[in-house]
Enzyme design. Structure first.
Site, mmCIF file in Angstrom:
data_model
loop_
_atom_site.group_PDB
_atom_site.id
_atom_site.type_symbol
_atom_site.label_atom_id
_atom_site.label_comp_id
_atom_site.label_asym_id
_atom_site.label_seq_id
_atom_site.Cartn_x
_atom_site.Cartn_y
_atom_site.Cartn_z
ATOM 1 C CG ASN A 53 -2.856 10.389 -6.706
ATOM 2 O OD1 ASN A 53 -2.373 11.490 -6.407
ATOM 3 N ND2 ASN A 53 -2.572 9.292 -6.034
ATOM 4 C CG HIS A 57 -2.141 -2.371 -1.410
ATOM 5 N ND1 HIS A 57 -1.774 -1.201 -2.028
ATOM 6 C CD2 HIS A 57 -3.141 -2.881 -2.156
ATOM 7 C CE1 HIS A 57 -2.534 -1.009 -3.093
ATOM 8 N NE2 HIS A 57 -3.381 -2.025 -3.173
ATOM 9 N NE ARG A 106 -0.268 -4.048 -4.566
ATOM 10 C CZ ARG A 106 -0.111 -2.771 -4.904
ATOM 11 N NH1 ARG A 106 -0.755 -2.282 -5.951
ATOM 12 N NH2 ARG A 106 0.656 -1.971 -4.195
ATOM 13 C CE1 TYR A 123 2.450 1.510 -7.257
ATOM 14 C CE2 TYR A 123 2.580 -0.878 -7.424
ATOM 15 C CZ TYR A 123 1.835 0.274 -7.272
ATOM 16 O OH TYR A 123 0.476 0.181 -7.106
ATOM 17 C CG ASP A 158 0.704 -3.430 -9.514
ATOM 18 O OD1 ASP A 158 1.013 -3.568 -10.717
ATOM 19 O OD2 ASP A 158 0.139 -2.414 -9.072
ATOM 20 C CG HIS A 176 2.805 0.394 -10.931
ATOM 21 N ND1 HIS A 176 3.172 1.709 -11.037
ATOM 22 C CD2 HIS A 176 1.523 0.408 -10.473
ATOM 23 C CE1 HIS A 176 2.183 2.492 -10.653
ATOM 24 N NE2 HIS A 176 1.169 1.723 -10.299
ATOM 25 C CD GLU A 186 -2.798 -4.459 -9.963
ATOM 26 O OE1 GLU A 186 -2.995 -3.234 -9.956
ATOM 27 O OE2 GLU A 186 -2.904 -5.166 -8.938
ATOM 28 C CD GLU A 205 -3.768 0.479 -11.523
ATOM 29 O OE1 GLU A 205 -2.975 1.365 -11.131
ATOM 30 O OE2 GLU A 205 -3.994 -0.555 -10.886
ATOM 31 N NE ARG A 224 -6.059 -3.934 -11.014
ATOM 32 C CZ ARG A 224 -6.438 -3.290 -9.896
ATOM 33 N NH1 ARG A 224 -7.519 -3.663 -9.244
ATOM 34 N NH2 ARG A 224 -5.725 -2.292 -9.439
ATOM 35 C CG HIS A 256 -7.289 1.470 -9.589
ATOM 36 N ND1 HIS A 256 -6.230 0.865 -8.942
ATOM 37 C CD2 HIS A 256 -6.928 2.774 -9.748
ATOM 38 C CE1 HIS A 256 -5.280 1.743 -8.729
ATOM 39 N NE2 HIS A 256 -5.676 2.916 -9.193
ATOM 40 C CG ASP A 309 -5.083 7.048 -5.819
ATOM 41 O OD1 ASP A 309 -5.988 6.245 -6.093
ATOM 42 O OD2 ASP A 309 -3.959 6.985 -6.340
ATOM 43 C CD GLU A 329 -6.214 -1.539 -5.383
ATOM 44 O OE1 GLU A 329 -5.029 -1.353 -5.076
ATOM 45 O OE2 GLU A 329 -6.699 -1.184 -6.488
ATOM 46 C CD1 TRP A 357 6.791 5.501 -9.915
ATOM 47 C CD2 TRP A 357 4.567 5.647 -10.106
ATOM 48 N NE1 TRP A 357 6.249 5.297 -8.663
ATOM 49 C CE2 TRP A 357 4.878 5.372 -8.775
ATOM 50 C CE3 TRP A 357 3.236 5.758 -10.454
ATOM 51 C CZ2 TRP A 357 3.921 5.229 -7.775
ATOM 52 C CZ3 TRP A 357 2.270 5.608 -9.483
ATOM 53 C CH2 TRP A 357 2.602 5.358 -8.158
#
Length: 405
Positions: free
Chosen positions: A39, A124, A149, A161, A213, A215, A239, A265, A286, A315, A319, A342, A405
């Protein structure tokens, strides 16, 4: 004479989002598909495959999957990294697809057969405020999900996020020439999210599995604080609490909380995660099939994890293409220490471009019995949706400095 690979073609399309697909064809006319989507950097993998890997496949025996993996990994001085490993992963999955089709068996049967009947999945649930989040969770439970999640907005921030203000779903990649820049405030997040997760647990009761998560945005101390503050909520996992590059950070977190930890991930090889696994610093690994070198390599990661009672939780966002999801479900069916998959689901157009045998029902995924991976590609339809530039966001703190991010 053994069958040989006669062509390897890279197909890039964008049916609502960008996907990179490798199509491998043998002299006997067997077609195998592999996913190589990365991605925000899709064309880098497409070029790596098209210009450097695909020519090396012509004339090779498609049945020699492990030898081809070693050839593409060990035969190049510049190893590892997401671009290289996504390219190798695409080749690997395409060859497993061919192997299954040649033998008339779904891939999970070639990996030793099923060790379970179906695979628990999570999706999610998002809401800008707590009420919206609870509504989202209700909707996910109504279609059968037994694990979600939970992500919410944070007061004082315009974007967070996992959540879009006023949106029903979440799509982080934005179309355009430049990535969106978001403002982040860790203190505001840490002051807010434990109360949100407490409200979720109070709303759903003890049965629903709740995941969250962070992130990669917390320091080890901040991560330990969060893990400790939500211990009594019985989360399924927290996560990506800290940046994955600093693996020792999880040691401090582990010392201060018994909340299960999941990470990986962004890992691409067994060497990225062996320390975390062998020292029991995490509970779930993950890695994504596509970004960690395909089925052949991820099964080795999961085998290492099994020794240390670490479970797989690959993961699986929207995407990565339905090809990767199919490969992940096949591997999960044959992996004893597989925990959860997921599953965000796909736009109907994506399902039409990538028709698949895997299915979702009542919170679980099954791979189907179609030979190979069980995911094909409608190339004619895909060709109507060419690549469009799209980037994941970047994040800055309130003082303007960059953060993860």
């Amino acid at each position: 004479m053994k069958d040989r690979i006669v062509s390897a073609e890279v197909l890039v399309c964008s049916p609502t989002r960008n996907f990179v697909t490798l199509k491998v064809v043998t002299a006997d006319g067997v077609v195998g598909y592999g996913d190589a989507t990365l991605n925000g950097r899709e064309l880098s993998v497409a070029s790596y495959l098209r210009d450097h890997v695909a020519p090396l496949l012509i004339g090779r025996d498609p049945s020699r999957i492990e030898d081809t993996w070693q050839y593409l990994y060990r035969g190049v001085y510049w190893r590892r990294g997401p671009v290289t490993m996504a390219a190798i992963g695409a080749v690997d999955v395409a060859l497993w697809d061919i192997k299954g089709k040649t033998l008339g068996q779904p891939v999970y049967q070639l990996l030793g057969g099923a060790v379970r009947d179906r695979i628990l999945s999570y999706t999610h649930a998002t809401g800008w405020d707590t009420a919206e989040l609870l509504d989202s969770i209700n909707a996910k439970r109504a279609i059968g999900f037994q694990a979600v999640r939970a992500q919410s907005g944070v007061p004082g921030l315009d974007s967070v996020y996992g959540v879009h203000r006023g949106a029903q779903g979440y799509e982080p990649a934005g179309r355009g020439a430049y990535p969106v820049e978001e403002t982040w405030d860790t203190d505001a997040y840490l002051n807010h999210v434990p109360g949100v997760l407490a409200a979720v647990r109070d709303h759903v009761g003890p049965e629903l599995k709740i995941l969250h998560d962070a992130h990669h945005r917390l320091t080890p101390q901040q991560a330990a604080r969060l893990g400790k503050s939500v211990e009594d909520l019985d989360l399924y996992w927290l996560e990506d609490l800290t940046p994955a590059e600093d693996q020792n950070a999880l040691r401090l977190v582990r010392q201060h909380t018994t909340t299960p930890l999941a990470i990986g991930e962004v890992f691409n090889t067994i060497w990225d995660c062996h320390h975390l696994i062998s020292e029991n610093l995490i509970d779930f690994i993950r890695v994504a099939i596509v970004h960690a070198g395909g089925i052949s390599h991820v099964r080795k990661i999961f085998a290492l994890a099994e020794v240390h009672q670490v479970r797989g939780g690959p993961h699986g966002p929207s995407d990565v293409s339905p090809i990767t999801l199919g490969a992940s479900v096949h591997l999960g069916m044959a992996t004893p220490n597989f925990g959860i998959q997921e599953f965000m689901g796909y736009d109907p157009l994506v399902d039409e471009v990538f028709p698949h045998a895997w299915s979702f029902d009542d919170g679980y995924l099954t791979p189907g019995e179609q030979p190979g991976i069980g995911v094909e590609m409608n190339e004619e339809l895909a060709s109507l949706y060419p690549y469009e530039p799209a980037y994941l966001p970047v994040a800055r703190r309130r003082d303007g400095s960059m953060t993860d991010w």
